[in-house]
Scaffold this motif. Structure first.
Motif, PDB file in Angstrom:
ATOM      1  N   TYR A  80       0.821  -1.209   0.000  1.00 29.46           N
ATOM      2  CA  TYR A  80       0.000   0.000   0.000  1.00 29.46           C
ATOM      3  C   TYR A  80       0.857   1.261   0.000  1.00 29.46           C
ATOM      4  CZ  TYR A  80      -4.439  -2.335   0.419  1.00 29.46           C
ATOM      5  OH  TYR A  80      -5.541  -3.090   0.157  1.00 29.46           O
ATOM      6  N   ALA A  81       0.674   2.087  -1.002  1.00 27.10           N
ATOM      7  CA  ALA A  81       1.371   3.365  -1.060  1.00 27.10           C
ATOM      8  C   ALA A  81       0.545   4.435  -0.363  1.00 27.10           C
ATOM      9  CB  ALA A  81       1.624   3.758  -2.504  1.00 27.10           C
ATOM     10  N   LEU A  82      -0.792   4.314  -0.436  1.00 31.14           N
ATOM     11  CA  LEU A  82      -1.680   5.259   0.240  1.00 31.14           C
ATOM     12  C   LEU A  82      -2.528   4.479   1.231  1.00 31.14           C
ATOM     13  CD1 LEU A  82      -2.982   7.487  -2.681  1.00 31.14           C
ATOM     14  CD2 LEU A  82      -1.175   7.986  -1.053  1.00 31.14           C
ATOM     15  N   LYS A  83      -2.573   4.981   2.455  1.00 30.65           N
ATOM     16  CA  LYS A  83      -3.306   4.248   3.503  1.00 30.65           C
ATOM     17  C   LYS A  83      -4.367   5.139   4.119  1.00 30.65           C
ATOM     18  CE  LYS A  83       1.022   1.892   4.435  1.00 30.65           C
ATOM     19  NZ  LYS A  83       2.213   1.932   5.259  1.00 30.65           N
ATOM     20  N   GLY A  84      -5.435   5.328   3.375  1.00 35.44           N
ATOM     21  CA  GLY A  84      -6.537   6.102   3.958  1.00 35.44           C
ATOM     22  C   GLY A  84      -6.345   7.599   3.845  1.00 35.44           C
ATOM     23  N   VAL A  85      -6.057   8.055   2.630  1.00 32.70           N
ATOM     24  CA  VAL A  85      -5.844   9.485   2.428  1.00 32.70           C
ATOM     25  C   VAL A  85      -7.166  10.184   2.152  1.00 32.70           C
ATOM     26  CG1 VAL A  85      -4.908  11.145   0.788  1.00 32.70           C
ATOM     27  CG2 VAL A  85      -3.486   9.279   1.621  1.00 32.70           C
ATOM     28  N   SER A  86      -7.411  11.277   2.867  1.00 34.05           N
ATOM     29  CA  SER A  86      -8.601  12.098   2.596  1.00 34.05           C
ATOM     30  C   SER A  86      -8.162  13.534   2.434  1.00 34.05           C
ATOM     31  CB  SER A  86      -9.590  12.024   3.760  1.00 34.05           C
ATOM     32  OG  SER A  86      -9.999  10.690   3.958  1.00 34.05           O
ATOM     33  N   LEU A  87      -8.660  14.197   1.428  1.00 35.60           N
ATOM     34  CA  LEU A  87      -8.388  15.620   1.277  1.00 35.60           C
ATOM     35  C   LEU A  87      -9.433  16.251   0.368  1.00 35.60           C
ATOM     36  CD1 LEU A  87      -6.913  15.793  -1.784  1.00 35.60           C
ATOM     37  CD2 LEU A  87      -4.980  14.994  -0.472  1.00 35.60           C
ATOM     38  N   THR A  88      -9.481  17.565   0.408  1.00 34.07           N
ATOM     39  CA  THR A  88     -10.424  18.312  -0.421  1.00 34.07           C
ATOM     40  C   THR A  88      -9.692  19.445  -1.092  1.00 34.07           C
ATOM     41  OG1 THR A  88     -12.045  17.939   1.312  1.00 34.07           O
ATOM     42  CG2 THR A  88     -12.640  19.499  -0.403  1.00 34.07           C
ATOM     43  N   VAL A  89      -9.977  19.640  -2.365  1.00 32.28           N
ATOM     44  CA  VAL A  89      -9.449  20.806  -3.071  1.00 32.28           C
ATOM     45  C   VAL A  89     -10.621  21.680  -3.446  1.00 32.28           C
ATOM     46  CG1 VAL A  89      -8.201  21.610  -5.098  1.00 32.28           C
ATOM     47  CG2 VAL A  89      -7.519  19.481  -3.997  1.00 32.28           C
ATOM     48  N   ASN A  90     -10.571  22.926  -3.033  1.00 33.67           N
ATOM     49  CA  ASN A  90     -11.659  23.840  -3.365  1.00 33.67           C
ATOM     50  C   ASN A  90     -11.319  24.653  -4.601  1.00 33.67           C
ATOM     51  OD1 ASN A  90     -13.189  23.192  -0.992  1.00 33.67           O
ATOM     52  ND2 ASN A  90     -11.675  24.389   0.151  1.00 33.67           N
ATOM     53  N   ARG A  91     -12.369  25.128  -5.253  1.00 36.71           N
ATOM     54  CA  ARG A  91     -12.138  26.045  -6.367  1.00 36.71           C
ATOM     55  C   ARG A  91     -11.509  27.310  -5.831  1.00 36.71           C
ATOM     56  NH1 ARG A  91     -14.715  24.823 -11.120  1.00 36.71           N
ATOM     57  NH2 ARG A  91     -16.129  23.050 -10.920  1.00 36.71           N
ATOM     58  N   GLY A  92     -10.678  27.919  -6.636  1.00 33.92           N
ATOM     59  CA  GLY A  92     -10.080  29.180  -6.230  1.00 33.92           C
ATOM     60  C   GLY A  92      -8.945  29.007  -5.233  1.00 33.92           C
ATOM     61  N   GLU A  93      -8.457  27.769  -5.041  1.00 35.53           N
ATOM     62  CA  GLU A  93      -7.327  27.628  -4.142  1.00 35.53           C
ATOM     63  C   GLU A  93      -6.350  26.581  -4.673  1.00 35.53           C
ATOM     64  OE1 GLU A  93      -7.974  25.987  -0.271  1.00 35.53           O
ATOM     65  OE2 GLU A  93      -8.571  24.032  -1.047  1.00 35.53           O
ATOM     66  N   VAL A  94      -5.133  26.684  -4.125  1.00 35.18           N
ATOM     67  CA  VAL A  94      -4.127  25.684  -4.438  1.00 35.18           C
ATOM     68  C   VAL A  94      -3.853  24.879  -3.170  1.00 35.18           C
ATOM     69  CG1 VAL A  94      -1.738  25.270  -5.093  1.00 35.18           C
ATOM     70  CG2 VAL A  94      -3.019  27.117  -6.176  1.00 35.18           C
ATOM     71  N   LEU A  95      -4.055  23.575  -3.252  1.00 29.46           N
ATOM     72  CA  LEU A  95      -3.690  22.722  -2.124  1.00 29.46           C
ATOM     73  C   LEU A  95      -2.346  22.106  -2.456  1.00 29.46           C
ATOM     74  CD1 LEU A  95      -4.320  21.240   0.539  1.00 29.46           C
ATOM     75  CD2 LEU A  95      -5.308  19.422  -0.825  1.00 29.46           C
ATOM     76  N   GLY A  96      -1.327  22.450  -1.679  1.00 29.41           N
ATOM     77  CA  GLY A  96       0.003  21.914  -1.925  1.00 29.41           C
ATOM     78  C   GLY A  96       0.223  20.659  -1.094  1.00 29.41           C
ATOM     79  N   ILE A  97       0.816  19.640  -1.688  1.00 27.83           N
ATOM     80  CA  ILE A  97       1.136  18.423  -0.953  1.00 27.83           C
ATOM     81  C   ILE A  97       2.645  18.368  -0.792  1.00 27.83           C
ATOM     82  CG2 ILE A  97       0.925  15.926  -0.865  1.00 27.83           C
ATOM     83  CD1 ILE A  97      -1.750  16.901  -1.131  1.00 27.83           C
ATOM     84  N   ALA A  98       3.100  18.504   0.457  1.00 26.15           N
ATOM     85  CA  ALA A  98       4.529  18.466   0.732  1.00 26.15           C
ATOM     86  C   ALA A  98       4.898  17.076   1.212  1.00 26.15           C
ATOM     87  CB  ALA A  98       4.860  19.501   1.799  1.00 26.15           C
ATOM     88  N   GLY A  99       6.089  16.641   0.853  1.00 28.57           N
ATOM     89  CA  GLY A  99       6.510  15.338   1.341  1.00 28.57           C
ATOM     90  C   GLY A  99       7.798  14.910   0.666  1.00 28.57           C
TER      91      GLY A  99
ATOM     92  N   GLY B  87       2.240   7.424   3.098  1.00 28.16           N
ATOM     93  CA  GLY B  87       0.902   7.130   2.610  1.00 28.16           C
ATOM     94  C   GLY B  87      -0.222   7.721   3.424  1.00 28.16           C
ATOM     95  N   LYS B  88       0.097   8.570   4.397  1.00 22.65           N
ATOM     96  CA  LYS B  88      -0.982   9.189   5.180  1.00 22.65           C
ATOM     97  C   LYS B  88      -0.785  10.702   5.203  1.00 22.65           C
ATOM     98  CE  LYS B  88      -1.675   5.405   8.442  1.00 22.65           C
ATOM     99  NZ  LYS B  88      -0.462   4.763   8.933  1.00 22.65           N
ATOM    100  N   ILE B  89      -1.907  11.419   5.337  1.00 22.42           N
ATOM    101  CA  ILE B  89      -1.814  12.866   5.509  1.00 22.42           C
ATOM    102  C   ILE B  89      -1.580  13.115   6.996  1.00 22.42           C
ATOM    103  CG2 ILE B  89      -3.016  15.048   5.265  1.00 22.42           C
ATOM    104  CD1 ILE B  89      -2.503  13.902   2.598  1.00 22.42           C
ATOM    105  N   VAL B  90      -0.434  13.673   7.309  1.00 22.31           N
ATOM    106  CA  VAL B  90      -0.095  13.843   8.728  1.00 22.31           C
ATOM    107  C   VAL B  90      -0.224  15.283   9.224  1.00 22.31           C
ATOM    108  CG1 VAL B  90       1.398  11.832   8.783  1.00 22.31           C
ATOM    109  CG2 VAL B  90       2.336  14.048   8.127  1.00 22.31           C
TER     110      VAL B  90
END
Lengths: 362, 308, 513
Positions: free
Chosen positions: C287-306, C491-494
């Motif tokens: 498993y590379a991703l273990k239960g990832v949840s996120l939301t991207v809204n219009r008009g914004e940039v969601l950056g994923i650091a890692g 694999g998780k959003i921490v």
């Protein structure tokens, strides 16, 4: 210490350079092979003479030229898609066989006007070649089986299945005198040879049509672009949302369809029956076509040129062996294979210099 | 009629001994070649040529088996070295080179076979090769098993084997790690193609013992060996099994005509249909992951790439 | 000039004899000159940093030293003698080893098998197991815990990098080249490492360090060589210059344009992408991703650091329908309709752009020109292609992004890397009517173009109300462009932060377990 370094070229070289070199060097290599292997019986001058003979007698090679042109267009379609259709032989013969089968079991096919019948059988041939190639296409596309050994093995299956079918006793397609061949096609289907030549109008028309349709398909339709992109970068195709397996299958199937046309044209225009066993009576156009397509560098306009040259080479095999009294069919086919192999090998090696420069460093 | 008993099976195994040796040698050699990353589409041509060369040696040197095996092995090895060299040093298509060599070898076989065929016709009591006794056939099976174990040891348990595997997985990385990819591939090709050559010679000397267009050049048995190697995951020991199954199948397909009353031509097509099925099963099942093909098999190796 | 107070190690340079001298090195690639008459010396017992912006030629220079490339002109001297390094083996035999930022280990083989490959001490027929004792010796010294019989694909990125470095040591290298090798290691590990490297040089070894992190180069190196556009700008002693001077050498007049300040704020509205409890496997079946949840809204940039290799590639692939999802959902909201688990085709047709991790291999076809690369995307053409319309569009992109190319038909293989990337970005931005999923959108681009691309993206976010999910391995980029930052680890959003108020060291800490 001398070492060889390979660097990508900055500017491409004109693309007729490689085919011409491949031809020349390949023929030279063949000459050497033939000279030594036949115990000095076949001289380089003999080889040149027999090739020249073909080149300068278009009437002799005209039929082969047209057939190879059709096959060349068909294979260009799949090769451009990165799918190496080595199953031309199978697709060719299955199309010819299905036509014979339907002609002799469904008489109303040939009951209409000759033009209608001829068009109908062409469509049947296309469909049969398409279907046969589709089997391989689906296995290649959806399961990932390498199409080269797959289509090649299907050639063998085709040969043997046709041998079996034709020889089933008491069937309407069997030759009336019991010879190992099918009954000759009805007159209404046979193409009429033009005065003073060896080819028929129908054959010429089909060849031109095949070329035009393949060209339009490749350069002006989305399907054609998809096939070309499949040959260039499969991952891009995927991330654009297309089904890669389906594209591979369709490329192979379409290629088979157009080769099916060649099979029909062969029977209607060259020899009106299938001779058994197919594996020894075939001229191997499906394989010769590979040489044609590669020599044309996958450029459609160059296909007829390459086809002309390859037909001369094919003819040279016969002429050469007749000259030397070594008329065994196997040796003739062997000589042709030596030509194909040498030229193709030189082509495969030389094509690198069109993309890369080779430096020697010390 | 068909009598499915142990005795029939045992008879069949003994009878197809010669064919098993041929198939296994070809498939094993092919596996070694491909493990180094070289896609070998010339296998059928190599088969045709080496079987013909064995025939040539048999006729002109009065069944001198040593020569009959040695010459094909050496000739095949030379072709293999050529392939390995050009495919590693230059960015050339493996498939294109393999196929062109295939045609070339078919052609060479036709021409080389012509002479001895004529000579043989004038020797009424001559047959190429030897008729193996039952003991010799059984010994053959055991020798192949030993060869398989030896090859397995070489590939999996020695530094040379790791170098060969590395060249097949990722030649660029292998170079960076210190592997001489060219040397590894040359060695793999030399060993592998020599084995394929021995396989062709075995086919001529131990099994078919005649030469004609149909049985040698147009037989397509090299492709069957290809399928044997592929569906066995190119693993020296698993291929023993697939070669065994195929040799029984091919040998008995001639019997099917009598047993099941099918036509001769149809029986010729069966091995190829099974080969296609075997390749499909391998690719469509977890087999493909458990006995995975070398990752860079058939990939053009080019060291001077531009970076983005 | 003031010295910076940030130096961890002593400024007094140790006595130096050049062990390697690269003289007048010139190297050309199609379409560009990578190096022109560069002369540089590396001494025994020093850590020598090579700095420069993207495309300056640093990587090319060390690759020549490591035997991966051969120079078109120029000479290399090793211990005073002229040598040709025609392949990595030759380099290894001289004692030159290179570790780059992408692991070169062969995944399917075990660690032991990989290590055994360069070892002359072992004979051809010997078992790879014999490497064990050499490995354990070194492993203890640099502090890694890896089972040599483990297959490499099971290791983490950090472990792989450390194994490679262990390898350089086992092979008794005298010169170790680190080509951005430590850039993606967590800070802790980097520090430990630099300490080890210092010991290594004190025993006479040489380290050639390529990094774009100026501050680190300053902390660790004895000398710095700066390259710009393939030419040597100069070599300085670290103790005698300050960071500004070096920055000036790297960028010349344009140094002022480079700003890592945040771009404008987004204006978030309703969600366009929702990922719920995603479980995705990698190519090796774990498993590379273990239960990832996120939301991207219009008009914004969601950056994923890692750190690279923590599931980011699998995340973007799964969202784009290019990878199977074992559990969880992906939802895309467009024009009031909710699309559940949309496939790639649907996403593209709706107007979702995708900048893949490897643009050359996934994003474009280099055999064809810009117009074909546009035509292949859904929405640009029907069953029959109208080339004149597409050529017009291609020309528009070329102008907007200043793409250097002879024309819309020219096969992309004749363009330089940067222009290729620009072509890809231009097309994907045009395609992004609602959402853009981007992975390292400015990889391979020089600083100036990178800033421009980031501005264009943020612009589109604000003006056209699209949402952007941006994965980047460059933390500076994340802080510059994002409105919200999520940190992914194993694999998780921490962690999830508002970019404006996020504490950078906290983010860095979360990136490392």
């Amino acid at each position: 210490m001398v070492s060889i370094v390979v660097v990508r070229r900055v500017k491409p070289i004109p693309y007729f350079v490689v085919p011409i070199f491949a031809l020349v060097i390949g023929i030279v290599v063949s000459m050497a092979i033939l000279f030594f292997l036949t115990g000095y019986m076949v001289w380089p001058t003999d080889v040149l003479k027999s090739i020249w003979d073909g080149l300068t007698h278009p009437n002799v090679i005209a039929n082969i030229f047209l057939l190879l042109t059709i096959i060349g267009f068909s294979l260009a379609l799949s090769f451009k898609g990165g799918i190496y259709n080595i199953g031309g032989e199978g697709q060719f013969w299955i199309a010819a066989w299905v036509m014979v089968y339907l002609v002799f079991t469904t008489p109303y096919l040939t009951s209409g006007a000759p033009l209608v019948s001829k068009v109908l059988v062409l469509l049947i041939g296309f469909a049969a070649g398409f279907a046969w190639a589709l089997v391989a296409g689906l296995l290649r596309g959806f399961i990932g089986v390498d199409e080269v050994p797959l289509t090649l093995m299907m050639n063998y299956v085709a040969y043997y299945l046709i041998d079996w079918f034709v020889m089933i006793p008491g069937m309407p397609w069997r030759d009336v005198y019991g010879y190992a061949k099918t009954r000759s096609l009805p007159q209404s289907l046979q193409y009429s040879i033009l005065q003073g030549s060896t080819v028929s109008v129908e054959m010429i028309v089909v060849t031109i049509l095949a070329g035009v349709i393949v060209w339009l398909l490749l350069d002006y339709t989305r399907l054609g672009l998809t096939i070309k992109i499949h040959g260039s970068n499969v991952k891009l195709l995927r991330s654009a949302g297309y089904s890669v397996p389906l594209t591979a299958a369709v490329a192979l199937a379409l290629s088979g369809g157009f080769i099916g046309l060649a099979g029909v044209v062969y029977l209607c225009g060259v020899t009106p029956s299938i001779r058994i066993p197919v594996e020894t009576s075939t001229s191997g156009f499906g394989y010769l076509g590979i040489l044609v397509t590669w020599l044309s560098m996958l450029e459609l306009f160059a296909v007829p040129i390459a086809a002309y040259v390859v037909s001369s080479l094919y003819n040279a095999g016969f002429t050469l062996m007749a000259m030397k009294g070594m008329q065994q069919a196997g040796v003739t086919a062997g000589v042709t294979n030596v030509f194909i192999g040498s030229v193709l090998l030189m082509y495969a090696l030389l094509i690198t210099i069109s993309e890369y420069k080779i430096k020697i460093v010390w | 009629m068909f009598d499915p008993s142990i005795a029939t099976l045992a008879d069949l195994i003994i009878a197809s001994g010669g064919l098993f040796i041929a198939f296994y040698l070809m498939a094993l050699g092919h596996s070694v070649v491909e493990k180094s990353g070289i896609l070998n589409l010339a296998i059928d041509g190599t088969f045709a040529l080496t079987a013909t060369l064995a025939f040539f040696m048999d006729v002109y040197y009065n069944n001198n088996l040593l020569l009959s095996f040695l010459v094909p092995a050496v000739v095949a090895m030379l072709f293999g070295l050529f392939m390995a060299f050009t495919l590693t040093k230059f960015p050339v298509s493996h498939g294109a080179v393999g196929l062109s060599l295939m045609f070339l070898m078919y052609g060479l076989a036709s021409i080389i076979g012509y002479g001895p065929r004529i000579v043989q016709a004038s020797l009424p009591n001559f047959s190429p090769g030897i008729a193996l006794t039952v003991e010799e056939r059984v010994a053959g099976y055991l020798v192949m098993l030993a060869l398989g174990l030896l090859t397995y040891w070489l590939i999996e348990k020695t530094k040379l084997g790791v170098s060969i595997k590395a060249s097949g997985e990722d030649p660029a990385a292998a170079e960076s790690l210190g592997v001489n990819v060219l040397a590894s591939r040359l060695i793999a090709a030399a060993i592998g193609f020599a084995m394929i050559g021995l396989g062709g010679a075995a086919y001529m000397n131990f099994y078919v013992r005649l030469w004609d267009e149909r049985s040698i050049i147009l037989s397509g048995y090299g492709w069957l060996a290809f399928a044997v190697a592929l569906s066995g995951g190119r693993h020296p020991l698993v291929v023993l099994l697939t070669a065994f199954v195929f040799s029984i199948l091919v040998h008995s397909s001639l019997q099917f005509v009598a047993w099941f009353n099918i036509s001769r031509e149809l029986s010729y097509s069966l091995p190829f249909i099974v080969a296609i099925a075997a390749m499909t099963i391998y690719m469509a099942t977890p087999l493909r992951r458990i006995l995975a093909p070398p990752r860079s098999l058939g990939r053009i190796y080019f060291r001077e790439e531009r970076t983005v | 000039m003031e010295k910076t107070g940030n130096q961890v190690f002593s400024q007094t340079p140790p006595p130096r004899t050049p062990i390697v001298r690269m003289e007048n090195i010139t190297k050309r690639f199609p379409g560009s000159v990578a190096l022109e008459k560069v002369t540089v010396e590396f001494g025994e017992g020093e850590i020598h940093a090579v700095l420069g912006e993207n495309g300056a030629g640093k990587s090319t220079l060390v690759k020549i030293l490591a035997g991966i490339y051969t120079p078109d002109h120029g000479t290399i001297y090793y211990k005073g003698e002229r040598v040709t390094i025609e392949n990595p083996m030759k380099a290894l035999s001289l004692g030159i080893a290179m570790v780059s930022q992408s692991p070169v280990l062969i995944s399917r083989l075990t660690v032991a098998e990989n290590l055994v490959l360069g070892m002359k001490q072992l004979g051809v027929f010997e078992s790879p197991k014999k490497i064990r004792k050499y490995f354990e010796e070194v492993a203890n010294k640099i502090g890694i815990k890896v089972d040599p019989e483990e297959e490499v694909w099971k290791l983490t990125y950090t472990q792989k990098q450390l194994v490679e470095i262990a390898r350089a040591l086992i092979l008794r290298s005298k010169v170790i080249i680190l080509d951005e090798a430590l850039t993606y290691l967590p800070l802790e590990e980097r520090r430990k490492f630099y300490k080890y490297l210092k010991e290594f040089t004190q025993q006479g070894g040489t380290v050639v360090l390529i990094t774009h992190k100026l501050t680190e180069a300053f902390e660790v190196s004895n000398r710095i060589t700066v390259l710009r556009r393939g030419k040597l700008v100069g070599t300085v002693k670290t103790g005698e210059v300050d960071i500004e001077r070096v920055r000036e050498m790297m960028f010349a007049e344009r140094a002022k344009e480079i700003t890592y300040e945040r771009l404008m704020d987004g204006k978030p509205s309703e969600p366009v992408l929702e990922v719920k409890d995603l479980w995705v496997k990698n190519d090796y079946g774990t498993y590379a991703l273990k239960g990832v949840s996120l939301t991207v809204n219009r008009g914004e940039v969601l950056g994923i650091a890692g750190i690279v290799g923590n599931g980011q590639a699998e995340l973007v692939q799964a969202i784009m329908g290019l990878r199977n999802v074992e559990r969880g959902t992906v939802l895309v909201n467009v024009k009031g309709r909710k699309y559940v688990m949309p496939d790639t085709k649907t996403l593209r047709e709706l107007g979702v752009g995708y900048i893949p991790d490897e643009p050359l291999s996934h994003g474009v076809s280099i055999d064809f020109g810009l117009r074909e690369n546009i035509a292949v995307m859904p929405g640009y053409t029907g069953a029959v292609i109208n080339w004149s319309r597409l050529t017009q569009l291609a020309k528009k992109f070329i102008e907007e992004f200043s793409i250097v190319t002879p024309g819309a038909k020219t096969p992309l293989k004749f363009l330089s890397g940067g222009n290729l990337m620009k072509s890809l970005v231009a097309r994907e931005l045009d395609l992004s009517k609602h959402l853009l999923v981007a992975y390292n959108p400015t990889r391979g681009l020089d600083e100036v173009t990178s800033i421009k691309v980031r501005r264009v993206i943020k612009d589109k976010v604000v003006k056209e109300n699209i949402g952007v999910l941006m994965v980047s391995e460059d933390l500076d980029e994340i802080f510059q462009v994002s409105d919200r930052i999520a940190v992914i680890n194993e694999g998780k959003i921490v962690g999830l932060f508002e970019a404006k108020s996020a504490d950078r060291s906290e983010v860095e800490r979360l990136m490392v377990t």
